[in-house]
Design an enzyme around this catalytic site. Structure first.
Site, short mmCIF file in Angstrom:
data_model
loop_
_atom_site.label_atom_id
_atom_site.label_comp_id
_atom_site.label_asym_id
_atom_site.label_seq_id
_atom_site.Cartn_x
_atom_site.Cartn_y
_atom_site.Cartn_z
N HIS A 174 -7.72 -5.04 -23.47
CA HIS A 174 -6.26 -5.08 -23.57
C HIS A 174 -5.66 -3.68 -23.55
CE1 HIS A 174 -5.95 -9.34 -25.46
NE2 HIS A 174 -6.07 -9.35 -24.15
N ARG A 281 0.99 -16.86 -8.87
CA ARG A 281 0.19 -17.62 -9.84
C ARG A 281 1.15 -18.19 -10.88
NH1 ARG A 281 -3.91 -13.19 -8.96
NH2 ARG A 281 -5.86 -14.23 -8.42
N ARG A 318 1.96 -21.18 -5.71
CA ARG A 318 0.77 -22.00 -5.96
C ARG A 318 1.04 -22.84 -7.20
NH1 ARG A 318 -4.97 -19.43 -7.47
NH2 ARG A 318 -3.95 -19.10 -9.48
N GLU A 418 -11.10 -22.77 -1.96
CA GLU A 418 -11.82 -22.02 -2.99
C GLU A 418 -12.94 -22.84 -3.62
OE1 GLU A 418 -9.19 -20.80 -6.18
OE2 GLU A 418 -8.06 -22.65 -6.10
N ASN A 441 -12.44 -15.57 -5.00
CA ASN A 441 -12.93 -15.41 -6.38
C ASN A 441 -13.64 -16.68 -6.82
OD1 ASN A 441 -11.33 -13.19 -6.08
ND2 ASN A 441 -9.68 -13.92 -7.39
N ARG A 452 -17.76 -16.28 -12.62
CA ARG A 452 -17.10 -15.04 -12.20
C ARG A 452 -16.83 -14.09 -13.36
NH1 ARG A 452 -11.25 -17.44 -10.12
NH2 ARG A 452 -10.26 -15.51 -10.74
N CYS A 489 -6.55 -14.70 -0.25
CA CYS A 489 -5.86 -14.13 -1.41
C CYS A 489 -6.81 -13.80 -2.56
CB CYS A 489 -4.74 -15.06 -1.88
SG CYS A 489 -5.34 -16.66 -2.43
C1 PEP Z 1 -9.33 -17.12 -6.11
O1 PEP Z 1 -10.00 -17.97 -6.70
O2 PEP Z 1 -9.80 -16.33 -5.25
C2 PEP Z 1 -7.89 -16.98 -6.41
C3 PEP Z 1 -7.12 -16.19 -5.70
O3 PEP Z 1 -7.40 -17.69 -7.45
P1 PEP Z 1 -7.55 -17.25 -8.99
O4 PEP Z 1 -8.16 -15.88 -9.00
O5 PEP Z 1 -6.19 -17.30 -9.57
O6 PEP Z 1 -8.48 -18.30 -9.53
MG MG Z 2 -9.01 -19.52 -7.82
#
Ligand code: PEP
Ligand code: MG
Length: 565
Positions: A174, A281, A318, A418, A441, A452, A489
């Site tokens: 943080h 987001r 989104r 994704e 991601n 992740r 993205c």
């Molecule tokens: C992803 O999963 O690559 C993405 C852009 O969404 P988030 O990171 O918000 O899960």
């Molecule tokens: Mg995602």
């Protein structure tokens, strides 16, 4: 610059227990008063906060202060075990910290800092003693500390802090987030730095290499100053580039958009030349403690964002991606396996009240700015789920029509790719939507089965894994076959080393954190699209991640050589 050392010495308070229940009741009242005072201070700081990161951290602290587990432990220690108030706070905080440390993940480590911060503030309010020697800074200093609590950093005069050096901490803590948002260079994990320098002693920080020099010689100071000037000059040049389009040397236009969490990121995105927001987001709307956004409020926020980007490009909204690691305590029950659980559209489709409100708000906002808002669904796992979500969306549209609510009838709808099953069925999904946006991601997490957020297995988390490249290529081919708008993205879209490969795979739209836009634009302007295509073709033929890495490294080294030559 002079150093200013901050150490957190343990406050002195009596270890004497209460002698009877009356004294215990008095200690409880004393604690409750202190808690109310600390909460008041937090809310006063929130009002002064200059960005959303500060507010989020302060909200987490206010939440921790009132956390039922924390407060009931304190009550129990005072009323049943006759602890005095500071002892009870210290003991309860210690117990919770013990539990959190056993959980191991970064997210829980951050909670430990929040517990420590809250406990320190409660105890110092109870004992009326200052924990640290933080005082009004009179000149610009390098703060060297054993640790800095977010509340302490927020209480300091930012213009007087040249850099922050901490014995512990990490770049995702943080404090690191706050320091970044305040533009203060910060260096972490310096072990015992705070006990090796005295306040007033000379120090210098090399922000690039993350080194703190204690009593540096003149040559070192001159070198650090020179490098800082160079860096500033480079940033200035990059900013000038922000007005130039991202076009490869052989004339292929790449669109660069930004990923944003709300209004706060708009200014930096526009300054850095974002051509729209490729990912809004919206979960931030659900994550604001103690607040739910009504349809009106949401419609206003979405319309404001669309108007902020105005002719630059559309804003891709989104729908809520809650669940997984983005748990909203008021809405979620604990799940054994949240990442594979009640997340994103799965959550929304079973909480249609929440989903409907959001969709109606998006539709209403689109009415005031047709063509400038796009709608995107996260975590779609395949054709049936997409059909269900789209048909619910159609029913909300019908509802709005029947109520005479104006909206953009041609609003583009898309899906994130994704989840591996979505990539594998992208040829089918492509006929149902107007655009794809690949979230690397999560796609990486689910394709390689690697959490992740787990540092222990991060060596496996490679967005350019052999399997990933195949999924990216398949998705790109599916989009091309349907002449579908395709973007990326996930974080990979802003990875300077991998952008050439991504472009070569057919991604002509990249959406990224606003801070990455400038360097991405500069890189793209130095590339030949045809070389990127050759690179992607070679990478797709490779059978190991290491070979892909080497190939990409070699490609980038050649670009750098050409730039210098
Ligand atoms: C992803 O999963 O690559 C993405 C852009 O969404 P988030 O990171 O918000 O899960
Ligand atoms: Mg995602």
């Amino acid at each position: 610059m002079k150093a200013f050392v901050v150490r957190h010495d343990r406050p002195v308070f009596s270890a004497q227990k209460c002698s009877d229940s009356a004294e215990a009741e008095a200690q409880l009242a004393h604690y409750e008063e202190a808690s109310a005072k600390v909460d008041e201070d937090i809310h006063a700081m929130m009002k002064k906060a200059s960005n959303s990161d500060e507010v989020t951290i302060l909200e987490a602290q206010s939440f921790m202060l009132k956390d039922p587990d924390f407060t009931s432990r304190i009550r129990h220690l005072i009323l049943d075990d006759y602890y005095n108030a500071p002892m009870a706070v210290e003991t309860a905080a210690g117990q919770i910290i013990d539990q959190l440390s056993k959980l191991g993940s970064q997210m829980f480590r951050e909670n430990i800092y929040d517990v420590q911060d809250i406990a320190s503030r409660l105890i110092s309010t109870l004992t009326k003693e200052k924990f640290t020697n933080i005082k009004e800074l009179e000149e610009k200093v390098i703060v060297v500390a054993d640790t800095i609590l977010p509340s302490e950093l927020l209480a300091m005069d930012v213009s007087m802090i040249g850099a922050i050096c901490l014995d512990g901490g990490g770049s995702t803590s943080h404090v690191a987030i706050l320091a970044r948002s305040m533009n203060i260079p910060a260096v972490f994990a310096l072990k015992d730095a705070s006990s090796r320098i005295e306040s007033g002693g000379l120090a210098a920080v090399d922000g690039l290499s993350g080194i703190l020099y204690i009593d540096p010689d003149e040559k070192t100071v001159r070198r650090i100053k020179r490098e800082k000037r160079q860096l500033e000059e480079e940033e200035r040049l990059l900013k000038e580039d922000a007005v130039l389009p991202a076009i490869t040397k052989d004339g292929v236009r790449i669109r660069l958009e930004c990923n944003i969490d709300g209004i706060d990121h708009v200014e930096s995105s526009l300054k850095n030349g974002a051509e729209g927001a490729g990912l809004l987001r919206t979960e931030f709307l659900l994550m604001t403690e103690g607040k739910t956004y009504s349809e009106d409020e949401q419609a206003e926020i979405y319309a404001q964002l669309a108007s902020a980007f105005s002719r630059r490009g559309p804003v891709t909204i989104r729908t809520y991606d809650v669940g997984g690691d983005k748990v909203v305590s008021d809405l979620h029950v604990d799940e054994d396996n949240p990442v594979l659980g009640w997340r994103a559209v799965r959550f929304c489709m079973s909480r249609r009240d929440i989903f409907r409100t959001q969709l109606r708000a998006v539709l209403r906002a689109s009415g005031s700015c047709p063509g400038r808002i796009r709608l995107m669904f996260p975590m779609i796992s395949g054709p049936d789920e997409l059909d269900d979500v789209l048909s619910f969306f159609e029913s909300v549209k019908a509802e709005c029509r029947s109520e005479g609510i104006a909206f953009d009838e041609d609003m583009k709808t898309g899906t994130m790719i994704e989840v591996p099953s979505a990539a594998i069925t992208s040829d089918i999904l492509a006929s149902k939507v107007d655009f794809f946006s690949v979230g690397t991601n999560d796609l990486t997490q689910y394709t390689i089965a690697v959490d992740r957020g787990n540092e222990k297995i991060s060596y496996l988390y490679k967005e350019y894994d052999v399997a990933m490249l195949r999924l990216l290529k398949y998705t790109s081919d599916s989009a091309a076959a349907h002449e579908l708008d395709l973007s990326m993205c996930g974080e990979l879209a802003s990875d300077i080393e991998f952008i050439p490969l991504i472009i070569g795979l057919g991604f002509r739209k990249l959406s990224m954190h606003p801070a990455s836009l400038l360097s991405a634009r500069r890189l793209i302007r130095s590339l030949n699209y045809s070389d990127c295509q050759v690179l992607a073709k070679k990478a797709l033929d490779m059978t190991s991640c290491r070979d892909i890495e080497e190939l990409v490294e070699k490609f980038n080294a050649e670009i750098r050589d050409n730039q210098q030559g």
